[in-house]
Scaffold this active site. Structure first.
Site, short mmCIF file in Angstrom:
data_model
loop_
_atom_site.label_atom_id
_atom_site.label_comp_id
_atom_site.label_asym_id
_atom_site.label_seq_id
_atom_site.Cartn_x
_atom_site.Cartn_y
_atom_site.Cartn_z
N SER A 21 55.21 149.98 50.86
CA SER A 21 55.11 150.70 52.13
C SER A 21 54.41 149.82 53.15
O SER A 21 53.68 148.89 52.79
CB SER A 21 54.32 152.00 51.95
OG SER A 21 52.92 151.75 51.93
N ASP A 22 54.60 150.11 54.42
CA ASP A 22 53.77 149.49 55.44
C ASP A 22 52.42 150.19 55.44
O ASP A 22 52.21 151.20 54.75
CB ASP A 22 54.45 149.57 56.81
CG ASP A 22 54.02 148.45 57.75
OD1 ASP A 22 52.91 147.90 57.56
OD2 ASP A 22 54.78 148.12 58.67
#
Length: 723
Positions: A265-266
């Site tokens: 994920s960011d």
């Protein structure tokens, strides 16, 4: 390899497996001395020491000694001795900073892009980094979005070619053997560059055809080149945030494309499923993300707090966690970390290679190739070394030329424009320098007086204008993409003196250049050129290097056109139709439809003439490709480089096709009077596109092939595809 890793997986408790999916920033770990470059909150994660002890990766940690210390402490505390993955944002250089990626794109130099990534990897690996969060391959069409500086532009074909080049440079051929390389992580999957209104983190709403045709090719190219990791985007895709989008991640990325690497994920994106409105709480966010196939949760703690309970309640299958952990362990094995957990980290090697003279020379060379000469009336540039020059503007002596995501780059060490020009001029005393104003602060009386005095005695004025780094990049969206008014006022005051005037622009996005392009005799777009930027720009200004950059993102005539891009669809009432009525066509009443400077555009210090382009035949088929040939002559009195570009238009497809699509290019170097013949081979696969049912195929029928120096000034040749 999997036998060894599966055995390790079997010995892990569920808590240890879930913690392996957690990525934390450097300050959480024992042995870390500083915070690195991180964004967002550090508190409120509710973590226990056991979570940190069993975490699988660390973000923003660097420096060989520090990496060794953190890894050593972690191995001593981790029950099974599983090493940490060290990840960081090495976007356009580690300590030696290259131009921002949009500038590198404008070089049209794939070998230079690959070399910049190789050098960044070499420096980062010596400092102990294992993975870089690059390349960003998001296709961009809206210069209001600050992160356009991190992309290579608006064309899917060119973006894909640069994606491949960056991955080759970062990763090499064998990560276990080549310890001076790092694993690449392509981002942001998917379509982050299409944020509505150019506002960062905003909604993206595209048809599947648009997604596949324009936005996905860059990611696919990076993965085809062997990119080890993918980062999820912050935005929605078809109404579902990417980080919890099972159809995007499981069906398309993993099943259709066959990607079995690590998906991360960011920053904080997993927990952001809650404000997006698809998860009621952290537990639901964790369930959606793990079911979508997200392996690593960056800087939130939904997995470690909730996955165990979800598994025990039967809402999540434990095999999903096992698959995620195994993918992470495989990457660690590929990097050789189980055999050498301190991979690459070497303080002596770090001192030797980081910011070396050879790396700085490479940065200077690529920076010169990345600059785009947009205007040069009367041949004002190059300057004569003997000319008296007034160098005026807030970037005349500024070290803020590295741009966003230049993590360990030093503004203090960056070569400023004044220093670069002083080194090139016949007499440094003939260069008078003045700030004139601040970047966006109005000029004081003293600043104006200094600037006007310098300009009155000069033969030529060189304006050093632009944006601060913080005005672009992540969270750097701007609704008004003109230069700040203080700089426009300065330009107007200096224009009144009637002196020849050249503008050099330092910025991270295409700008609305009214107030500059219409006032200055010459305009050189330098972007944020990196550590050697002042030297590279001075090389160009004095003719020691020659401009060869070409735009990979259109410069709008006005912000009201945005998004404006070359590969747009036609309409039923195009403005340029032969029978078009004056009013009832697709047009603005107050500005042109066309951008101020189009995709592919750029000038040099010489002129090139294109002969009549020719086709090898009037028809082509899958078995018989078409040759497109043109002769290009350097008609000027100086050597130069030209980017010869091939475009195609499908005149009648099953669905509407763009008015032009770049299919190939050649960068050639010619001496004065020299002629070169450039031949492109056009094949049937290059004519394929996504149909209404998203099948990828070509249609028989009429096409145009365009050859020219840019997307606007290209001559069309008719041919037919026969099936």
């Amino acid at each position: 390899m999997d036998d060894r890793l599966n055995d390790l997986l079997r010995r892990m408790t569920l808590e240890e497996k879930v913690a392996q999916l957690l990525q934390l920033a450097a300050p959480f770990f024992r042995g870390a001395e500083d915070e690195g470059q991180i964004t967002g909150p550090l508190e409120g994660l509710g973590l226990a020491e056991a979570h940190v002890r069993n975490s699988g990766s660390v973000l923003g940690l660097t420096g060989a000694a520090q990496v060794i210390a953190v890894q050593d402490a972690h191995l001593k505390s981790n029950r099974l001795g599983i090493p940490l993955l060290v990840m960081a944002d090495i976007v356009h250089g580690y300590r030696t900073i290259f131009p921002v990626p949009l500038g590198i794109g404008c070089s049209w130099d794939l070998a230079g892009a690959e070399e910049s990534a190789r050098i960044a990897a070499k420096e980062a690996a010596a400092a102990g980094v294992h993975v870089t969060f690059a390349p960003m391959v998001d296709l961009v069409r809206d210069p209001r979005w600050g992160r356009v500086m991190e992309s290579t532009g608006e064309d899917p074909y060119l973006n894909a070619e640069f994606a491949r080049a960056f991955v080759r440079g970062f990763q090499g051929q064998d990560l276990a053997r080549e310890t001076d390389r790092v694993a690449a992580c392509v981002k942001h999957f998917a379509a982050y560059g299409a944020a509505e209104a150019g506002r960062d983190y905003n909604t993206v709403d595209l048809s599947e055809r648009q997604l596949r045709e324009f936005y996905l090719p860059g990611y696919k190219a990076a993965l085809d080149e062997g990119c080890e990791m993918v980062m999820t985007a912050f935005n929605t895709v078809d109404g579902i945030p990417a980080t919890g989008n099972r159809r995007l991640m499981r069906k398309l990325l993993r099943e259709e494309w066959g990607f079995d690497g690590v998906l991360i994920s960011d920053w904080g994106a997993l927990k952001e499923l809650i404000p997006h409105g698809v998860a009621a709480d952290e537990a639901e966010a964790a369930r959606l993300a793990i079911q979508a196939g997200v392996d690593i949760e960056m800087m939130t703690s939904c997995y470690v707090h909730h996955l165990k309970a979800l598994i025990e309640a039967g809402e999540v299958e434990e095999r999903l966690v096992d698959e995620a952990v195994l993918r992470i362990l495989r990457l660690k094995e590929k990097l050789g970390l189980f055999d050498n957990p301190y991979r690459g980290a070497d303080p002596e090697r770090e001192r030797e290679v980081v910011y070396s003279d050879a790396h700085r020379r490479a940065s200077r060379e690529l920076a010169a190739k990345s600059c785009v000469l947009l205007k040069n009336e009367g041949g004002l540039l190059p300057l004569a070394r003997e000319q008296r020059v007034a160098l005026i503007g807030p970037f005349a002596r500024s070290g803020d030329i590295l741009g966003p995501w230049s993590w360990l780059g030093s503004r203090d060490d960056a070569v400023r424009l004044h220093d670069g020009m002083a080194a090139r001029a016949a007499d440094p005393g003939r260069i008078a320098v003045a700030d004139g104003c601040g970047v966006d602060e109005a000029a004081t009386e003293a600043q104006l007086r200094e600037a006007m005095d310098a300009a009155r005695d000069a033969d030529v004025i060189v304006l050093a204008l632009g944006e601060r780094s913080e005005m672009s990049g992540e969270a750097g969206s701007r609704a008004d993409i003109r230069l700040p008014q203080a700089q426009l006022d300065l330009v107007a005051r200096l224009k009144a003196l009637g002196k020849p005037m050249a503008a050099v622009l330092f910025n991270g996005r295409p700008l609305d250049l009214h107030g500059v392009a219409d006032q200055a005799d010459a305009v050189l777009e330098a972007w944020f050129p990196g550590s050697e930027g002042g030297a590279a720009v001075a090389d160009l200004l004095y003719g020691a290097a020659r401009p060869s950059g070409r735009l990979t993102m259109s410069f709008p005539y006005a912000v009201g056109q945005v998004p404006v891009y070359y590969n747009a669809y036609n309409t039923g009432r195009p403005k340029d139709a032969p029978d078009a009525q004056v009013r009832y066509v697709s047009q603005y009443l107050d500005i042109p439809n066309e951008p101020l400077y189009p995709f592919g555009y750029g000038l040099g210090y010489t002129s090139f003439a294109y002969g009549e382009a020719k086709l090898s035949a009037a028809e082509m088929s899958a078995e018989t490709p078409l040759a497109v040939t043109v002769q290009v002559t350097n008609e000027g009195d100086a050597p130069g480089e030209e980017v010869v570009q091939l475009y195609v238009r499908d005149l009648a497809g099953e669905v509407v096709r763009p008015v032009k699509e770049l299919k190939a290019f050649r960068k050639i170097s010619l001496e004065p009077g020299e002629t070169a013949q450039v031949t492109f081979e056009l094949t049937e696969p290059q004519l394929r596109y996504y149909h209404a049912d998203c099948t990828h195929a070509s249609d028989a029928g009429a096409f145009l092939a365009y050859v020219g120096p840019n997307s606007r000034d290209a001559v069309g040749l008719a041919f037919r595809l026969i099936k």
